[in-house]
Scaffold this active site. Structure first.
Site, PDB file in Angstrom:
ATOM      1  N   TYR A   8     -13.990   3.963  -7.462  1.00 58.36           N
ATOM      2  CA  TYR A   8     -13.726   2.656  -6.861  1.00 58.36           C
ATOM      3  C   TYR A   8     -14.899   1.707  -7.054  1.00 58.36           C
ATOM      4  CZ  TYR A   8      -9.705   4.622  -4.295  1.00 58.36           C
ATOM      5  OH  TYR A   8      -8.516   5.201  -3.938  1.00 58.36           O
ATOM      6  N   GLY A  34       5.323  -9.648   1.900  1.00 58.22           N
ATOM      7  CA  GLY A  34       6.250 -10.741   1.629  1.00 58.22           C
ATOM      8  C   GLY A  34       5.584 -11.956   0.999  1.00 58.22           C
ATOM      9  N   SER A  80      -1.069   3.068  -0.277  1.00 61.64           N
ATOM     10  CA  SER A  80      -0.191   1.951  -0.660  1.00 61.64           C
ATOM     11  C   SER A  80       0.990   1.783   0.279  1.00 61.64           C
ATOM     12  CB  SER A  80       0.304   2.118  -2.103  1.00 61.64           C
ATOM     13  OG  SER A  80      -0.732   1.866  -3.014  1.00 61.64           O
ATOM     14  N   PHE A 124       0.834  -2.444  -2.711  1.00 60.48           N
ATOM     15  CA  PHE A 124      -0.037  -3.442  -3.368  1.00 60.48           C
ATOM     16  C   PHE A 124       0.115  -4.833  -2.750  1.00 60.48           C
ATOM     17  CE2 PHE A 124      -0.147  -1.111  -7.760  1.00 60.48           C
ATOM     18  CZ  PHE A 124      -0.813  -0.054  -7.169  1.00 60.48           C
ATOM     19  N   LEU A 170       4.749  -5.685   0.242  1.00 59.86           N
ATOM     20  CA  LEU A 170       5.460  -5.593   1.507  1.00 59.86           C
ATOM     21  C   LEU A 170       4.862  -6.475   2.606  1.00 59.86           C
ATOM     22  CD1 LEU A 170       6.378  -1.798   1.525  1.00 59.86           C
ATOM     23  CD2 LEU A 170       7.952  -3.745   1.408  1.00 59.86           C
TER      24      LEU A 170
END
Length: 344
Positions: free
Chosen positions: A53, A241, A232, A236, A239
């Protein structure tokens, strides 16, 4: 905050885990520290990172996330926190880290390097980021066997290497990630037969758009006590919106990295719209409903949330206080039956 215990251990963790893979790319060190401070104030005690990461993985940024955590962690009461990290699996994507997979001294080297970056003496849960063998991971829907896969069965050797760093006190437990039912059972088999460490967790994708874990893996998780660390859960950010509404920030993941299209298919967008309408009809944001759904699953040990700003983080953590009604769950199941797992 709600808490649970990592299976077959006495390690107590918050049901919300802070994911950190934006630290060092989408988020600065100061922003990462601010997220950590806020999360801890809200009762989160579980932090997840990885040697590769932030994402996307590059030679220039590799390990930067853990360094940011380390510069914060050195000023904390370490015994009150649970820190998880991962060794990168093999492949071109992480060839800048190593090309040896988990073989030889790879696990020892990965652990030692992470300890230095994290500025700590031990890692609570050290995970194998993805399998060495060729299998269907990261959005590949079905398994297609490759008879020319060069991988040779080495489950026992990997467990022996993990056992060694555990004996040295450098890790407390180990877990899997992006693993399948067969691989998980092989690790459990070798562990039992050779008195070696057993996996206590498995970190796999799980969300309203990707419920494939509910197949064989859910039964395995419950019966074999290998708790899911769901990653997740927001797909990503899909969800939330924000992409459908067109209100995403310039710093949003899909705006910066459009190649991360795992949750952006036509079917995923169609399902997301239905879930968003359902949430809003029940006076919830889509993010609240999506995270509350994951929090409540019986096989989920902890839900790994991530954010790029404190407003997102506040909403994500607050999902622990939301309980979905039976009627709402039935409506979720109707959408799932209509558009099942559009983003495997």
């Amino acid at each position: 905050m709600k808490y649970t215990t990592l299976p077959n251990t006495d390690i107590k963790v918050s049901k919300i885990c802070l994911g950190t893979m934006t630290f060092g790319n989408q988020n600065t060190e100061a922003e990462g520290h601010a997220q950590l401070d806020y999360a801890i104030q809200q009762g989160v005690n579980f932090i997840d990172t990885a040697e590769m990461y932030p994402v996307p993985a590059t030679p220039e940024t590799s390990g930067r996330t853990s360094k940011i955590i380390g510069s914060w962690l050195k000023n904390q009461k370490r015994e009150d926190l649970v820190v998880a990290s991962k060794i990168a699996g093999p492949g071109d994507y992480t060839a800048h880290i190593r090309t040896t997979g988990f073989a030889g001294n790879s696990i020892k080297e990965a652990v030692n390097s992470e300890l230095k970056r994290l500025q700590t003496d031990y890692i609570d849960v050290f995970q194998l980021h993805w399998p060495e063998r060729q299998t269907n991971t990261f959005g590949v829907r079905d398994y297609k066997h490759n008879p020319n896969d060069p991988w040779i069965d080495n489950f026992k050797e990997v467990l022996e290497a993990l056992n060694q760093v555990k004996k040295e006190g450098k890790i407390r437990e180990f877990g899997l990630s992006n693993e399948k039912a067969w691989g998980t059972m092989r690790y459990l088999e070798e562990s039992k037969n050779n008195n070696l460490p057993r996996p206590i967790t498995i970190q796999n994708a799980y969300s309203l758009l990707n419920r494939v874990f509910e197949g064989d893996m859910a039964e395995l998780s419950i019966r074999e006590q290998v708790g899911l660390l769901a990653y997740s859960p927001m797909a990503f950010g899909v969800l939330s919106g924000k992409y459908i509404k067109g209100v995403e920030s310039e710093n949003s993941r899909l705006k910066l990295f459009p190649r991360f299209a795992r949750y952006s298919s036509q079917q995923s967008t169609q399902a997301t719209k239905k879930y968003m309408d359902l949430a809003e009809a029940n006076n919830l944001t889509l993010a609240q409903m999506a995270l509350a759904f994951v929090n409540d699953r019986p096989f989920v040990t902890s839900n790994i949330i991530g954010a790029t700003n404190l407003d997102q983080l506040k909403e994500n953590i607050n999902s622990i206080n939301i309980n979905l009604s039976e009627e709402l769950m039935q409506e979720i199941e109707k959408i799932h039956a209509e558009i099942p797992n559009p983003a495997p």
